[in-house]
Design a protein around this motif. Structure first.
Motif, PDB file in Angstrom:
ATOM      1  N   THR A   5       4.266   2.032  -9.464  1.00 41.85           N
ATOM      2  CA  THR A   5       3.687   0.685  -9.430  1.00 41.85           C
ATOM      3  C   THR A   5       4.758  -0.353  -9.115  1.00 41.85           C
ATOM      4  O   THR A   5       4.528  -1.292  -8.342  1.00 41.85           O
ATOM      5  N   LYS A  20       0.847  -1.189   0.000  1.00 44.82           N
ATOM      6  CA  LYS A  20       0.000   0.000   0.000  1.00 44.82           C
ATOM      7  C   LYS A  20       0.883   1.241   0.000  1.00 44.82           C
ATOM      8  O   LYS A  20       1.803   1.375   0.815  1.00 44.82           O
ATOM      9  N   GLN A  55      -5.388   9.433 -10.985  1.00 45.63           N
ATOM     10  CA  GLN A  55      -6.835   9.420 -10.773  1.00 45.63           C
ATOM     11  C   GLN A  55      -7.508   8.320 -11.597  1.00 45.63           C
ATOM     12  O   GLN A  55      -8.533   7.759 -11.207  1.00 45.63           O
ATOM     13  N   LYS A  56      -6.916   8.019 -12.757  1.00 49.31           N
ATOM     14  CA  LYS A  56      -7.552   7.085 -13.695  1.00 49.31           C
ATOM     15  C   LYS A  56      -7.010   5.668 -13.593  1.00 49.31           C
ATOM     16  O   LYS A  56      -7.602   4.739 -14.135  1.00 49.31           O
ATOM     17  N   SER A  57      -5.873   5.496 -12.925  1.00 50.57           N
ATOM     18  CA  SER A  57      -5.237   4.176 -12.893  1.00 50.57           C
ATOM     19  C   SER A  57      -5.823   3.297 -11.790  1.00 50.57           C
ATOM     20  O   SER A  57      -6.024   3.744 -10.664  1.00 50.57           O
ATOM     21  N   LYS A  58      -6.031   2.027 -12.138  1.00 49.66           N
ATOM     22  CA  LYS A  58      -6.500   1.038 -11.157  1.00 49.66           C
ATOM     23  C   LYS A  58      -5.406   0.002 -10.880  1.00 49.66           C
ATOM     24  O   LYS A  58      -5.658  -1.029 -10.262  1.00 49.66           O
ATOM     25  N   THR A  59      -4.200   0.281 -11.341  1.00 48.68           N
ATOM     26  CA  THR A  59      -3.134  -0.730 -11.258  1.00 48.68           C
ATOM     27  C   THR A  59      -2.362  -0.677  -9.952  1.00 48.68           C
ATOM     28  O   THR A  59      -1.572  -1.561  -9.675  1.00 48.68           O
ATOM     29  N   THR A  65      -2.590   6.217  -2.282  1.00 50.72           N
ATOM     30  CA  THR A  65      -3.279   7.417  -1.820  1.00 50.72           C
ATOM     31  C   THR A  65      -2.344   8.605  -2.010  1.00 50.72           C
ATOM     32  O   THR A  65      -1.170   8.541  -1.639  1.00 50.72           O
ATOM     33  N   SER A  70       5.437  -0.576  -5.521  1.00 49.29           N
ATOM     34  CA  SER A  70       4.407  -1.321  -4.780  1.00 49.29           C
ATOM     35  C   SER A  70       4.706  -2.816  -4.752  1.00 49.29           C
ATOM     36  O   SER A  70       4.210  -3.543  -3.900  1.00 49.29           O
ATOM     37  N   ASP A 127      -2.476   0.418  -5.639  1.00 51.70           N
ATOM     38  CA  ASP A 127      -3.223   0.809  -4.441  1.00 51.70           C
ATOM     39  C   ASP A 127      -2.479   1.966  -3.791  1.00 51.70           C
ATOM     40  O   ASP A 127      -1.541   1.766  -3.021  1.00 51.70           O
TER      41      ASP A 127
END
Length: 394
Positions: free
Chosen positions: A307, A3, A23-27, A31, A310, A29
């Protein structure tokens, strides 16, 4: 997957691009906790709670574990990245000038702190050159890397060759479109490409070469005469950065305008795009292509580094770890086109051999062989003169 809690330094072109793609990426997790900017009175389309003018709000926040350093000032970037690593934060940086100047120290800091510093976005915009060199080309078989590493100068040269514009008009258009800064020297004089080449070389061959030891010449003195010369021979001129093995234990680097023909992979790399040719012992040549300038391509490259963090990814600097580092040399003979006006300008160049010598009413040029070592010695002086130099691809 780890995270992430992100703090961003800088909200210019790349910072805004990262903000949008986050804002648009879902790849990943992640904040976004804070964005630190310098100028308080500048209008920004941001939620006020995110904004801060105090760098320590990010550095001193124990919840923030990733810092995205995206500012222009190399000296300030160096201090921020150094502090962030020492405070146990992973860092993503796009500041190629800072990295080229301090890469040895940054490599050591990562070892000492156990944190990760990723910077694929610093080298070729949207092209993941560094991670490929680290993972795919993690052997001792590389022969050379040749590339168009600066999208701004490539856009200018495209307008000159494809659209028939002169240098001043093409530069102005690049500035209006946001591809070139109001002070374009870093792009058009080859500094930007040089810093990127230093970074790429460290991952391709291992050593960190001081930028001041590398020959660098830009495109800001190009004229219609030089363009006509190239077109008459069915060539284009591209600003090329190159690192190559000159012997088993030696490498050399340079950044200079280069004549390229239709068979060359980078011949059709146009506009703000970058192109990189990787040559190896047994796989000949491979080509990577992508946008080298702009908010979203570079912002996406920064997001790719975030990413990777992460997933606890770190550069291993494998060439430094597993192979003997090659020596740096400028003992390389180049075939060079030199367009000049005054005989005293020509006298600066100690050509080993001259193949062609032209003297007209307004322009003069020679084509000949000269050692890179000689060009390095006069690098600062020739930039003050009204002359243009380009290398022939061999």
């Amino acid at each position: 997957m780890k995270k992430l809690n992100i703090g961003i330094y800088g909200f210019g072109t790349v910072g805004q691009g990262l903000y949008t793609v986050l804002q648009k990426s879902k790849t990943v997790d992640a904040t976004l906790s804070a964005i630190c900017v310098k100028h308080e009175n500048k209008k920004r389309n941001l939620h006020l709670p995110l904004l801060t003018f105090d760098p320590n709000r990010i550095l001193d926040n124990p919840e923030i574990n990733v810092v995205a350093e995206l500012i222009d000032d190399a000296d300030e970037a160096y201090l921020l990245v150094k502090k962030a690593l020492k405070k146990g934060k992973n860092v993503v940086s796009g500041n190629k000038k800072m990295l080229a100047a301090h890469l040895e120290e940054m490599i050591q800091l990562q070892k000492e702190t156990g944190q990760s510093l990723l910077y694929d976005a610093s080298a070729c915009g949207s092209i993941p050159i560094i991670r490929n060199l680290e993972e795919y080309y993690d052997n001792d078989l590389l022969k050379s890397i040749t590339g168009i590493l600066n999208g701004s100068s490539n856009y200018i040269l495209t307008q000159i060759f494809r659209e028939g514009k002169d240098y001043a008009t093409a530069l102005k258009e690049a500035q209006e479109l946001g591809f070139a800064e109001s002070n374009p020297d870093a792009d058009v004089q080859g500094y930007d490409a040089l810093y990127k080449l230093v970074i790429i070389t460290a991952h391709a061959f291992g050593p960190v070469i001081p930028a001041e030891k590398v020959f660098r010449f830009g495109i800001d003195q190009i004229t219609n005469f030089d363009v006509r010369f190239a077109k008459e021979k069915n060539l284009k001129i591209k600003l090329v950065a190159k690192v190559t093995k000159t012997g088993k234990d030696e490498i050399t680097l340079f950044v200079a305008p280069e004549f390229v023909n239709k068979e060359n992979y980078i011949f059709n790399v146009e506009d703000e795009y970058n192109g990189v040719v990787i040559e190896g012992e047994f796989y000949d040549k491979q080509f990577m292509f992508g946008k080298g300038a702009g908010a979203y391509p570079t912002g996406s490259a920064v997001l790719s580094d975030i990413t990777a963090i992460s997933h606890q990814y770190k550069y291993e600097y494998k060439k430094r770890k597993y192979f003997a580092l090659p020596r740096f040399t400028n003992r390389l003979s180049l075939t060079v086109y030199l367009r000049y006006h005054q005989e005293e300008d020509l006298a600066l160049f100690d050509f080993d051999e001259i193949y062609e010598n032209y003297k007209g009413r307004e322009n003069r040029y020679v084509i000949g062989k000269i050692c890179l070592e000689k060009l390095v010695k006069i690098n600062n002086e020739i930039e003050k003169r009204q002359l243009f130099l380009a290398v022939f691809n061999e």
